[in-house]
Design a protein around this motif. Structure first.
Motif, PDB file in Angstrom:
ATOM      1  N   ILE A  72       0.835  -1.207   0.000  1.00  0.00           N
ATOM      2  CA  ILE A  72       0.000   0.000   0.000  1.00  0.00           C
ATOM      3  C   ILE A  72       0.868   1.254   0.000  1.00  0.00           C
ATOM      4  N   SER A  73       1.943   1.230   0.779  1.00  0.00           N
ATOM      5  CA  SER A  73       2.843   2.383   0.847  1.00  0.00           C
ATOM      6  C   SER A  73       3.467   2.672  -0.511  1.00  0.00           C
ATOM      7  N   GLU A  74       3.937   1.628  -1.176  1.00  0.00           N
ATOM      8  CA  GLU A  74       4.561   1.809  -2.487  1.00  0.00           C
ATOM      9  C   GLU A  74       3.534   2.276  -3.520  1.00  0.00           C
ATOM     10  N   LYS A  75       2.316   1.783  -3.401  1.00  0.00           N
ATOM     11  CA  LYS A  75       1.253   2.204  -4.319  1.00  0.00           C
ATOM     12  C   LYS A  75       0.963   3.696  -4.158  1.00  0.00           C
ATOM     13  N   LEU A  76       0.853   4.154  -2.918  1.00  0.00           N
ATOM     14  CA  LEU A  76       0.606   5.572  -2.649  1.00  0.00           C
ATOM     15  C   LEU A  76       1.780   6.433  -3.106  1.00  0.00           C
ATOM     16  N   PHE A  77       2.987   5.934  -2.872  1.00  0.00           N
ATOM     17  CA  PHE A  77       4.183   6.667  -3.280  1.00  0.00           C
ATOM     18  C   PHE A  77       4.217   6.856  -4.792  1.00  0.00           C
ATOM     19  N   GLU A  78       4.034   5.788  -5.542  1.00  0.00           N
ATOM     20  CA  GLU A  78       4.083   5.868  -7.003  1.00  0.00           C
ATOM     21  C   GLU A  78       2.938   6.726  -7.548  1.00  0.00           C
ATOM     22  N   TRP A  79       1.776   6.616  -6.935  1.00  0.00           N
ATOM     23  CA  TRP A  79       0.603   7.399  -7.354  1.00  0.00           C
ATOM     24  C   TRP A  79       0.858   8.893  -7.166  1.00  0.00           C
ATOM     25  N   SER A  80       1.371   9.269  -5.998  1.00  0.00           N
ATOM     26  CA  SER A  80       1.624  10.692  -5.725  1.00  0.00           C
ATOM     27  C   SER A  80       2.761  11.221  -6.596  1.00  0.00           C
ATOM     28  N   LYS A  81       3.773  10.398  -6.814  1.00  0.00           N
ATOM     29  CA  LYS A  81       4.898  10.778  -7.674  1.00  0.00           C
ATOM     30  C   LYS A  81       4.414  11.103  -9.087  1.00  0.00           C
ATOM     31  N   LYS A  82       3.516  10.290  -9.605  1.00  0.00           N
ATOM     32  CA  LYS A  82       2.973  10.501 -10.949  1.00  0.00           C
ATOM     33  C   LYS A  82       2.202  11.816 -11.024  1.00  0.00           C
ATOM     34  N   ILE A  83       1.396  12.104 -10.011  1.00  0.00           N
ATOM     35  CA  ILE A  83       0.599  13.335 -10.016  1.00  0.00           C
ATOM     36  C   ILE A  83       1.499  14.565  -9.954  1.00  0.00           C
ATOM     37  N   ILE A  84       2.526  14.517  -9.119  1.00  0.00           N
ATOM     38  CA  ILE A  84       3.458  15.650  -9.018  1.00  0.00           C
ATOM     39  C   ILE A  84       4.088  15.935 -10.381  1.00  0.00           C
ATOM     40  N   ASN A  85       4.521  14.894 -11.057  1.00  0.00           N
ATOM     41  CA  ASN A  85       5.145  15.072 -12.369  1.00  0.00           C
ATOM     42  C   ASN A  85       4.146  15.557 -13.413  1.00  0.00           C
ATOM     43  N   GLU A  86       2.913  15.072 -13.339  1.00  0.00           N
ATOM     44  CA  GLU A  86       1.876  15.526 -14.267  1.00  0.00           C
ATOM     45  C   GLU A  86       1.553  17.000 -14.053  1.00  0.00           C
ATOM     46  N   CYS A  87       1.505  17.422 -12.793  1.00  0.00           N
ATOM     47  CA  CYS A  87       1.235  18.834 -12.491  1.00  0.00           C
ATOM     48  C   CYS A  87       2.352  19.726 -13.027  1.00  0.00           C
TER      49      CYS A  87
END
Length: 224
Positions: free
Chosen positions: A206-221
């Motif tokens: 779950i931690s890795e899933k949240l990490f990768e998800w947030s990382k993707k959003i930051i880069n998209e922004c």
């Protein structure tokens, strides 16, 4: 049996009795406001006065001191002037997550722009990213994952609003509408709220899933 509407009416009557026409607004946020409360849920009350002093804070503490469920009461208290000048990306979530019981805060709407919503998404994703890394390295606490998922939920609400102009409060409704990767995060939040006692393997996943998800959003922004 505890009824939140009756409780809020009693609190509002007490506030009117003490503050009179200085009372601008009383509202409810969080799971009680969304009708998603559990036995452990806090009562997130919003109280806005014409202006707020240290003595007003003490008075409010006295007002709620003998209210039922006092130990669960939390929330937000402010003067109207400070609220109007608040960080606009935070006002977006504040306005949309608040249910009115007395007065209104519709004047906040004209203060919130599309850029503020985008900023809310970025700041929220950065917070998820930071909390994930910190928790994976230091706390290693499954209970903290619930708070991280809660922050992620706010990000998903803002993302969906930016895409559609609709703010969906309830997790169960939002789950059906968003992209699969966002629905996956909501699903984890729902499961963790029901049972945060997970093993080391689940914590890592779950931690890795949240990490990768947030990382993707930051880069998209950043790339937008």
């Amino acid at each position: 049996m505890f009824h939140i509407d009756c409780w809020m009416k009693e609190l509002t009557d007490r506030l009117i009795g003490i503050f009179g026409n200085r009372l601008e607004f009383v509202g409810l946020q969080g799971s009680y406001g969304r009708h998603e409360e559990t036995a452990e849920s806090d009562i997130d009350v919003v109280v806005i006065l014409d202006q707020l002093s240290a003595n007003d804070i003490k008075t409010y503490d006295m007002i709620v001191s003998d209210m039922p469920q006092r130990q669960k009461v939390c929330g937000f208290m402010s003067g109207k002037e400070e609220l109007i000048k608040w960080e606009k990306s935070e006002l977006f979530q504040f306005y949309n997550d608040t249910v009115s019981y007395y007065g209104n805060i519709d004047y906040l709407l004209k203060l919130i722009s599309e850029e503020d919503v985008k900023r809310s998404i970025l700041i929220g994703a950065c917070n998820v990213y930071h909390m994930c890394v910190h928790n994976m390295l230091h706390e290693k606490d499954s209970r903290l994952l619930v708070s991280i998922c809660k922050t992620a939920m706010f990000v998903i609400q803002a993302k969906y609003f930016a895409e559609t102009g609709q703010y969906i409060k309830r997790k169960s409704e939002l789950y059906k509408l968003v992209k699969p990767e966002d629905a996956d995060i909501i699903g984890e939040f729902i499961l963790l709220r029901e049972n945060c006692h997970i093993d080391e393997k689940e914590f890592k996943e779950i931690s890795e899933k949240l990490f990768e998800w947030s990382k993707k959003i930051i880069n998209e922004c950043f790339d937008a």
